[in-house]
Design an enzyme around this catalytic site. Structure first.
Site, mmCIF file in Angstrom:
data_model
loop_
_atom_site.group_PDB
_atom_site.id
_atom_site.type_symbol
_atom_site.label_atom_id
_atom_site.label_comp_id
_atom_site.label_asym_id
_atom_site.label_seq_id
_atom_site.Cartn_x
_atom_site.Cartn_y
_atom_site.Cartn_z
ATOM 1 N N ASP A 110 0.801 -1.228 0.000
ATOM 2 C CA ASP A 110 0.000 0.000 0.000
ATOM 3 C C ASP A 110 0.834 1.279 0.000
ATOM 4 O O ASP A 110 1.303 1.707 -1.034
ATOM 5 C CB ASP A 110 -0.985 -0.025 1.174
ATOM 6 N N GLU B 220 -4.130 -6.988 13.365
ATOM 7 C CA GLU B 220 -3.649 -6.809 11.996
ATOM 8 C C GLU B 220 -2.173 -6.411 11.960
ATOM 9 O O GLU B 220 -1.410 -6.865 11.113
ATOM 10 C CB GLU B 220 -4.493 -5.735 11.297
#
Length: 809
Positions: free
Chosen positions: A545, A779
């Protein structure tokens, strides 16, 4: 010849004694003839070109939705395997079941605390906003057994599931839901447990309802399930029953329809219950049936599903028989877990072993079955279109936030799943490969069916065919293929023969669409050079990302991580092709070129900084700055808000992007293509322990503290994501690589062994600490405090902590 004849005829005419025409008149027939011939040629040609163009455009518009012609990996025999027919294949709800079929019914649990006059807070979908203090599977074997605990304020729920094969329609299964008081909280008044059965469209279901709205059972029949019966029974004090029979246009609307069916009941004290039948008796089959029981804690509900095709059922899976079957499955789970991972043998405590079991079980319990079409678009499509309807059997990254399939995540997931059940991994990988279109593209995010699509914002639904994702399936396939080659059975060969053509097409797609300008270089396509609000344009296709790359995206970029992924892919392709007596030499030559350390160093190594890096048009002199207000504002006119925009204070130059040291810099190590005696390996290992760079007590941070964009927002509204946080998937690759080099003779062997032990233990201890403290695996983890960040529970690649504990790579 026609023109020469015409000239010859014309000359004869001019020499004839009776010639009376002028020169212009004599040439007029020739001009008419020339124009006619031109029109005769050009008009059909133009029509042909137009037809060809429109045919080409139409073909290209539909290319994106054309399935690969290669044989399906998941054959009809595999798809119809009754051993995996029923399962807890609905990861997006707290508890539910469905079959692996396109038109499966779904079942599921809802609950709420009675709290009149307040509106009930119904729990159903896994939502972070529900703020459950903890939930997740403690044990799940990926098929026929699972135990889960959920803590919702002062209510503790335990869900238990067990399946027993028999007959020809998937056999029987039972679920037991037990609600007790959470000892840390005050005792609630009353609790309602609801369990529903919903079919895909009108059903042929007969409810068995006793007095007081007590729904005892449902009996039905359809082409896939055959005849079946679902029974409900509850135990507790001061019980009250209600039910609902209604219709929902889609599974994503189940909760909404149920809320319309609630009312205040006046028997056994006021409570919120279901209204009963909400569709006329003579209406075409309703498809939604809900059982509700309300009572004081402790409260137990048993749901028993029995297939009519089971003719030799010893007894129903309820009561004592259910308890005995659950105990048996629990023992089998513990035995298999120790046989595979040997954590007790390695000296781990009982607490750490239960943590490792929960990590793996949440991944296995998060496996779902999805069916539907993707929204896709290519540059030839003005608007998104639907792909073909397809099935997908896959694990998911997060039940609450990402309850659907993600391409690059799934490769990491199966590094754990294959250790537990290799055939399960083979099925999952096969399903993903069968999603490939004829060009070799697989959409990187799979949003199939109404339930999955309901959880995704509209702007993220459409998948574009120029976007890649790391080909991480080659990670588990490397060992799976070696295992199948050793096995050398008929079924193994068949699987490889079906898998190989699709892998070949997928591999070729990367080489065709992601190749760089120079030989053996690669570039992630999709970076936006016009993203004026981003300080460094994102590379979403890489999976990393906002990890910073060259500041100015251009076609000259050379992305190190993609080059390393393709080296791994080439190695695996050579192996599978060789085993099938296919042409393998080209794959081997590509692997040798991509793993050639001298060539790698020429393209990506910076000797002054002693690190590997991307290459591109870059400057570190960028910042976000608010644009000045528009000119000529009228007095008193409010100044409009304007987002921060990127400002470049020094022109970029073509160079290695060495200022961003982080995960990408490690990829030659992570993919194990560095020679064990290389100086570059030694430099990387020595830098790895530097706390000013990547080392933390909690794992390797994603971007070094010395990097200009460490912990910096990418836009005014986008906080840092891969700019410092500790991520488990890349740390797993680092631990795996260090383990490899610790077993390989060379000058850096001892250093690799020392780093492997320390990094592995740091990761294990921190993930477990946060699991005990917060109730969840996360996460990502804060590189300064070790605290869990991002979404939770995240038992996709963060669950790889289990294989790290076992040193199984």
């Amino acid at each position: 010849m026609a023109r020469k004849d015409g000239v010859r005829r014309r000359t004869a005419h001019q020499n004839a004694p009776r010639e009376e025409h002028t020169e212009e008149d004599s040439e007029e027939p020739y001009h008419i003839d020339k124009l006619a011939i031109s029109l005769f040629i050009l008009v059909p040609l133009a029509v042909t070109i137009c037809i060809g163009y429109f045919y080409y455009q139409n073909m290209m518009q539909h290319m994106i939705t054309r399935q690969s012609s290669a044989p399906m990996v998941i054959t009809n025999e595999r798809a119809s395997d009754m051993g995996r027919f029923w399962g807890t294949y609905r990861p997006g709800v707290y508890f539910g079941t469905k079959t692996r079929s396109a038109n499966s019914p779904v079942t599921g649990l809802m609950w709420f605390q009675q709290n009149l006059p307040h509106e009930p807070k119904i729990r159903h979908w896994c939502e972070q906003g529900d703020k459950l203090s903890k939930y997740g599977w403690l044990k799940h074997n990926g098929n026929d057994y699972g135990v889960q605990e959920l803590y919702d304020g002062n209510i503790k729920l335990t869900t238990e599931y067990v399946k027993r094969l028999g007959g020809k329609n998937g056999g029987d299964w039972s679920a037991r839901i037990t609600a007790t008081n959470n000892a840390n909280e005050p005792l609630p008044s009353k609790v309602s447990l609801m369990y529903y059965f919903v079919t895909d469209g009108p059903s042929n279901v007969v409810p068995n309802i006793r007095k007081s709205q007590h729904l005892r059972s449902l009996e039905g029949e359809d082409s896939e399930l055959g005849s079946y019966k679902m029974s409900f029974s509850a135990e507790g004090s001061d019980l009250a029953y209600s039910h609902m029979i209604s219709y929902t246009p889609g599974f994503e609307h189940i909760e909404t329809v149920l809320k319309y069916g609630l009312e205040i009941k006046r028997n056994k004290g006021d409570y919120v219950g279901l209204k009963g039948r909400l569709v006329p008796m003579d209406s075409p089959g309703p498809n939604m049936y809900v059982y509700q029981v309300t009572g004081h804690l402790p409260l137990t509900l048993e749901v028993v599903f029995e297939s009519g095709s089971v003719s030799d059922r010893p007894e129903s899976l309820q009561g004592a028989a259910l308890e005995a079957e659950l105990a048996k499955k629990n023992r089998e789970f513990d035995t298999k877990f120790e046989e595979i991972f040997k954590l007790k043998e390695k000296g781990y405590s009982a607490g750490k072993i239960s943590f490792a079991q929960a990590a793996m079980s949440n991944m296995l319990g998060g496996i779902g079955f999805f069916f539907g079409s993707s929204k896709v678009q290519s540059r030839y499509n003005e608007k998104p279109i639907d792909s073909w309807d397809a099935a997908l059997f896959t694990a998911v990254p997060s039940r609450s936030f990402f309850p659907r399939g993600f391409l690059w995540d799934e490769g990491f997931h199966n590094m754990l799943i294959k250790e537990w059940d290799e055939t399960l991994s083979m099925e999952i990988i096969g399903h993903w490969m069968d999603l490939m279109n004829s060009d070799g593209w697989i959409p990187r995010e799979q949003i199939l069916g109404g339930e999955a699509r309901a959880k995704v914002p509209d702007e993220f639904v459409v998948q574009r065919d120029e976007n890649a994702n790391p080909p991480t399936f080659f990670l588990p396939l490397e060992s799976i293929i070696e295992s199948l080659i050793r096995e050398n059975s008929t079924s193994s060969k068949e699987y490889l023969q079906h898998l190989y053509p699709r892998l070949r097409t997928w591999y070729n797609w990367y080489n065709k669409t992601q190749a760089g300008q120079l030989p053996t270089t690669y570039r992630w396509k999709g970076r936006n050079p016009d993203a004026v609000k981003e300080i460094n344009p994102k590379t979403l296709t890489s999976g990393l990302d906002d990890y910073p790359r060259a500041s100015h995206p251009t076609s000259i970029e050379r992305h190190l991580d993609l080059r390393c992924w393709m080296a791994l892919a080439s190695k695996v392709m050579a192996n599978i092709a060789r085993s099938l007596n296919e042409e393998w030499q080209s794959y081997q030559l590509t692997y040798e070129a991509l793993s050639d350390n001298s060539l790698l160093n020429d393209l990506h190594w910076s000797e002054p900084q002693r690190r590997y890096a991307d290459y591109g048009l870059h400057t570190d002199s960028t910042k976000l700055k608010r644009p000045p207000p528009p000119q000529h504002l009228q007095p008193g006119q409010p100044v409009p808000h304007r987002d921060l925009e990127r400002v470049v204070t020094k022109s970029p130059t073509e160079k290695l992007v060495t200022s961003y040291y982080g995960y990408v810099s490690l990829f030659p190590l992570l993919t194990q293509i560095l020679e064990p005696g290389s100086d570059q390996l030694g430099h990387i290992l020595n830098q790895m322990k530097d706390e000013k760079l990547l080392w933390t007590p909690f794992g390797l941070r994603s971007l070094s503290k010395s990097s200009p964009l460490y912990q910096k927002h990418n836009t005014e509204h986008d906080p840092p994501y891969w700019r410092g946080a500790v991520w488990m998937n890349i740390n797993y690759m680092a631990v795996r690589a260090l383990y490899h080099y610790s077993l390989t003779a060379g000058p850096h062997q001892q250093l690799a062994a020392s780093l492997h032990r320390e990094l592995r233990d740091n990761l294990i201890n921190n993930v477990e600490k946060e699991y005990r403290r917060t109730g969840f695996i996360w996460e990502q983890y804060d590189d300064r405090t070790g605290e869990g960040k991002g979404c939770h529970p995240f038992t996709g690649w963060s669950a790889l902590v289990t294989v790290m504990m076992a040193d199984k790579y």
